[in-house]
Scaffold this motif. Structure first.
Motif, PDB file in Angstrom:
ATOM      1  N   VAL A 100       1.607  -6.130  -0.987  1.00 12.15           N
ATOM      2  CA  VAL A 100       0.725  -5.173  -0.312  1.00 12.15           C
ATOM      3  C   VAL A 100       0.659  -3.876  -1.106  1.00 12.15           C
ATOM      4  CG1 VAL A 100       1.048  -6.131   1.992  1.00 12.15           C
ATOM      5  CG2 VAL A 100       2.624  -4.366   1.169  1.00 12.15           C
ATOM      6  N   ILE A 101      -0.476  -3.190  -0.973  1.00 14.11           N
ATOM      7  CA  ILE A 101      -0.712  -1.959  -1.718  1.00 14.11           C
ATOM      8  C   ILE A 101      -1.262  -0.906  -0.762  1.00 14.11           C
ATOM      9  CG2 ILE A 101      -1.988  -0.871  -3.621  1.00 14.11           C
ATOM     10  CD1 ILE A 101      -2.364  -3.805  -4.704  1.00 14.11           C
ATOM     11  N   TRP A 102      -0.687   0.274  -0.806  1.00 16.47           N
ATOM     12  CA  TRP A 102      -1.279   1.442  -0.174  1.00 16.47           C
ATOM     13  C   TRP A 102      -1.844   2.316  -1.290  1.00 16.47           C
ATOM     14  CZ3 TRP A 102       3.151  -0.701   1.859  1.00 16.47           C
ATOM     15  CH2 TRP A 102       3.194  -0.905   3.239  1.00 16.47           C
ATOM     16  N   GLY A 103      -3.141   2.618  -1.231  1.00 17.96           N
ATOM     17  CA  GLY A 103      -3.758   3.481  -2.226  1.00 17.96           C
ATOM     18  C   GLY A 103      -4.404   4.675  -1.560  1.00 17.96           C
ATOM     19  N   ILE A 104      -4.699   5.688  -2.359  1.00 23.54           N
ATOM     20  CA  ILE A 104      -5.240   6.926  -1.824  1.00 23.54           C
ATOM     21  C   ILE A 104      -6.073   7.608  -2.900  1.00 23.54           C
ATOM     22  CG2 ILE A 104      -3.204   8.279  -2.537  1.00 23.54           C
ATOM     23  CD1 ILE A 104      -3.505   9.872   0.091  1.00 23.54           C
ATOM     24  N   ARG A 105      -7.109   8.328  -2.491  1.00 19.77           N
ATOM     25  CA  ARG A 105      -7.845   9.144  -3.460  1.00 19.77           C
ATOM     26  C   ARG A 105      -6.934  10.276  -3.934  1.00 19.77           C
ATOM     27  NH1 ARG A 105     -11.836   8.284   0.567  1.00 19.77           N
ATOM     28  NH2 ARG A 105     -13.688   7.156  -0.184  1.00 19.77           N
ATOM     29  N   ALA A 106      -7.020  10.585  -5.223  1.00 18.61           N
ATOM     30  CA  ALA A 106      -6.147  11.621  -5.792  1.00 18.61           C
ATOM     31  C   ALA A 106      -6.335  12.962  -5.092  1.00 18.61           C
ATOM     32  CB  ALA A 106      -6.421  11.756  -7.291  1.00 18.61           C
ATOM     33  N   ARG A 107      -7.567  13.287  -4.708  1.00 23.45           N
ATOM     34  CA  ARG A 107      -7.799  14.575  -4.051  1.00 23.45           C
ATOM     35  C   ARG A 107      -7.156  14.616  -2.663  1.00 23.45           C
ATOM     36  NH1 ARG A 107     -13.131  12.242  -3.767  1.00 23.45           N
ATOM     37  NH2 ARG A 107     -13.778  11.824  -1.606  1.00 23.45           N
ATOM     38  N   ASP A 108      -7.148  13.484  -1.961  1.00 23.39           N
ATOM     39  CA  ASP A 108      -6.495  13.430  -0.645  1.00 23.39           C
ATOM     40  C   ASP A 108      -4.985  13.551  -0.784  1.00 23.39           C
ATOM     41  OD1 ASP A 108      -8.912  13.169   0.680  1.00 23.39           O
ATOM     42  OD2 ASP A 108      -8.853  10.976   0.671  1.00 23.39           O
ATOM     43  N   LEU A 109      -4.432  12.915  -1.809  1.00 23.16           N
ATOM     44  CA  LEU A 109      -2.995  13.030  -2.048  1.00 23.16           C
ATOM     45  C   LEU A 109      -2.621  14.474  -2.349  1.00 23.16           C
ATOM     46  CD1 LEU A 109      -0.218  11.759  -2.434  1.00 23.16           C
ATOM     47  CD2 LEU A 109      -0.876  11.180  -4.784  1.00 23.16           C
ATOM     48  N   ALA A 110      -3.439  15.169  -3.129  1.00 25.31           N
ATOM     49  CA  ALA A 110      -3.144  16.561  -3.495  1.00 25.31           C
ATOM     50  C   ALA A 110      -3.089  17.468  -2.275  1.00 25.31           C
ATOM     51  CB  ALA A 110      -4.176  17.068  -4.488  1.00 25.31           C
ATOM     52  N   ARG A 111      -3.898  17.180  -1.251  1.00 24.22           N
ATOM     53  CA  ARG A 111      -3.879  18.013  -0.052  1.00 24.22           C
ATOM     54  C   ARG A 111      -3.075  17.375   1.085  1.00 24.22           C
ATOM     55  NH1 ARG A 111     -10.371  17.423   0.415  1.00 24.22           N
ATOM     56  NH2 ARG A 111     -10.509  15.350   1.344  1.00 24.22           N
ATOM     57  N   LEU A 112      -2.303  16.342   0.748  1.00 20.90           N
ATOM     58  CA  LEU A 112      -1.409  15.671   1.701  1.00 20.90           C
ATOM     59  C   LEU A 112      -2.156  15.149   2.925  1.00 20.90           C
ATOM     60  CD1 LEU A 112       1.689  18.057   1.563  1.00 20.90           C
ATOM     61  CD2 LEU A 112       1.147  16.078   0.135  1.00 20.90           C
ATOM     62  N   ASP A 113      -3.351  14.618   2.659  1.00 17.26           N
ATOM     63  CA  ASP A 113      -4.157  14.009   3.715  1.00 17.26           C
ATOM     64  C   ASP A 113      -4.049  12.493   3.600  1.00 17.26           C
ATOM     65  OD1 ASP A 113      -6.021  13.064   5.482  1.00 17.26           O
ATOM     66  OD2 ASP A 113      -7.745  14.076   4.569  1.00 17.26           O
ATOM     67  N   PHE A 114      -3.283  11.884   4.492  1.00 22.82           N
ATOM     68  CA  PHE A 114      -3.046  10.440   4.439  1.00 22.82           C
ATOM     69  C   PHE A 114      -3.860   9.680   5.484  1.00 22.82           C
ATOM     70  CE2 PHE A 114       0.598  12.541   2.574  1.00 22.82           C
ATOM     71  CZ  PHE A 114       0.748  11.850   1.384  1.00 22.82           C
ATOM     72  N   SER A 115      -4.919  10.314   5.966  1.00 23.39           N
ATOM     73  CA  SER A 115      -5.737   9.696   7.009  1.00 23.39           C
ATOM     74  C   SER A 115      -6.714   8.657   6.464  1.00 23.39           C
ATOM     75  CB  SER A 115      -6.515  10.770   7.773  1.00 23.39           C
ATOM     76  OG  SER A 115      -7.435  11.440   6.915  1.00 23.39           O
ATOM     77  N   GLN A 116      -6.980   8.676   5.146  1.00 25.81           N
ATOM     78  CA  GLN A 116      -7.958   7.762   4.558  1.00 25.81           C
ATOM     79  C   GLN A 116      -7.319   6.816   3.555  1.00 25.81           C
ATOM     80  OE1 GLN A 116     -11.183   7.732   5.649  1.00 25.81           O
ATOM     81  NE2 GLN A 116     -10.458   9.275   7.110  1.00 25.81           N
ATOM     82  N   VAL A 117      -6.072   6.469   3.784  1.00 25.48           N
ATOM     83  CA  VAL A 117      -5.379   5.531   2.896  1.00 25.48           C
ATOM     84  C   VAL A 117      -6.051   4.158   2.964  1.00 25.48           C
ATOM     85  CG1 VAL A 117      -3.227   4.228   2.654  1.00 25.48           C
ATOM     86  CG2 VAL A 117      -3.152   6.708   2.918  1.00 25.48           C
ATOM     87  N   CYS A 118      -6.129   3.494   1.810  1.00 25.42           N
ATOM     88  CA  CYS A 118      -6.675   2.130   1.753  1.00 25.42           C
ATOM     89  C   CYS A 118      -5.514   1.159   1.609  1.00 25.42           C
ATOM     90  CB  CYS A 118      -7.639   2.000   0.566  1.00 25.42           C
ATOM     91  SG  CYS A 118      -8.391   0.364   0.409  1.00 25.42           S
ATOM     92  N   PHE A 119      -5.464   0.161   2.489  1.00 27.63           N
ATOM     93  CA  PHE A 119      -4.379  -0.822   2.500  1.00 27.63           C
ATOM     94  C   PHE A 119      -4.946  -2.170   2.089  1.00 27.63           C
ATOM     95  CE2 PHE A 119      -1.950  -4.072   4.917  1.00 27.63           C
ATOM     96  CZ  PHE A 119      -0.687  -3.825   4.412  1.00 27.63           C
ATOM     97  N   ASP A 120      -4.275  -2.833   1.133  1.00 29.88           N
ATOM     98  CA  ASP A 120      -4.786  -4.089   0.596  1.00 29.88           C
ATOM     99  C   ASP A 120      -3.658  -5.105   0.511  1.00 29.88           C
ATOM    100  OD1 ASP A 120      -6.664  -5.828  -0.550  1.00 29.88           O
ATOM    101  OD2 ASP A 120      -6.131  -5.225  -2.589  1.00 29.88           O
TER     102      ASP A 120
END
Length: 270
Positions: A246-266
């Protein structure tokens, strides 16, 4: 060991087996990732699989409606900050990962350092395994969007890279043998291991950016980074199905602002 030193052997490996322009393209896309493994007695712990979740006492337990999500892993951001990696992790605090027992509902929570917490469990509790880490080189796999964009198409990636033969062996097979000592692919950052579509391609498609050959697809794929990848682990009873990970991914800009609401799970399986 510095990143420049880690690159030396993989760069030589690629240059020996590939045409020069393709080798330099691949080398330019190599990324540092933190490979995680069960900690030995004398190794610093950077996180853990399973166990109770350390959460504020009044924090709502993550759920998929009526059923609690499983606590899968916790990462110690301060401990991980001593490793070279290609993503901007939080400097301190912890990241907690939860997932549905069967399905793709999930949640990632960042707790700042100093947050009062208690050990809590709801639903299935996996055995706890402390984790240690090591920075290593990760390769772009499959028809990675950056490779496809540079080489002309997803099909061209295989013709010009993975299927290139050297001394009767394809580059894909040689790379598998070169990395055969990685029995587990627990990893923070870097390129995710590909069994199906590259994670960045899946994330871009789910974001509505189209598919290979469209500029919107490549532009969106460039935004995504690997946050955490976990292999199956029989010791913790974490089985994702058919040899999957399994993979949790995130947009770099969301990670920079510690916003984990739009994480993509695969979930990637055979």
């Amino acid at each position: 060991m510095q990143w420049s030193d880690l690159l030396a052997d993989p760069a030589e490996f690629a240059r020996e087996r590939l045409p020069a322009p393709v080798a330099e393209l691949v080398i330019g896309l190599l990324r540092p990732g933190i490979h995680l493994h069960a900690a030995e007695e004398d190794e610093p712990v950077v996180g853990r699989l399973g166990g109770a979740a350390l959460l504020p006492e009044d924090f709502p337990w993550p759920s998929s409606g009526t059923r609690p999500l499983r606590h899968i892993a916790t990462l110690d951001c301060r401990a991980l900050s001593s490793f070279e990696v290609d993503i901007a992790l939080p400097r301190d605090g912890s990241l907690l990962f939860f997932v549905q027992e069967e399905g793709d509902r999930n949640q990632v929570i960042h707790l700042p350092a100093g947050t009062p917490t208690v050990a809590r469990s709801e639903g299935e509790r996996h055995p706890e395994i402390p984790l240690a880490g090591k920075t290593d080189v990760t390769w772009p796999g499959g028809a990675h969007p950056a490779l496809a964009e540079a080489l002309g198409s997803g099909a061209a990636v295989y013709a010009r890279l993975w299927d290139v033969e050297w001394e009767g062996e394809t580059f894909s097979t040689a790379l598998s043998e070169y990395e055969a000592d990685r029995r587990k692919i627990h990893q923070v950052g870097g390129h995710a291991f590909v069994l199906q579509n590259p994670f960045e391609a899946t994330a871009a498609y789910r974001a509505g950016a189209g598919w290979y050959g469209q500029e919107s697809f490549y532009a969106e794929a460039r935004q995504w980074v690997t946050l955490l990848q976990l292999d199956e682990d029989t010791d913790t009873r974490m089985l994702w199905g058919d040899g999957a990970h399994v993979i949790w991914g995130i947009r770099a800009r969301d990670l920079a602002r510690l916003d984990f609401s739009q994480v993509c799970f695969d979930v990637q399986g055979h």
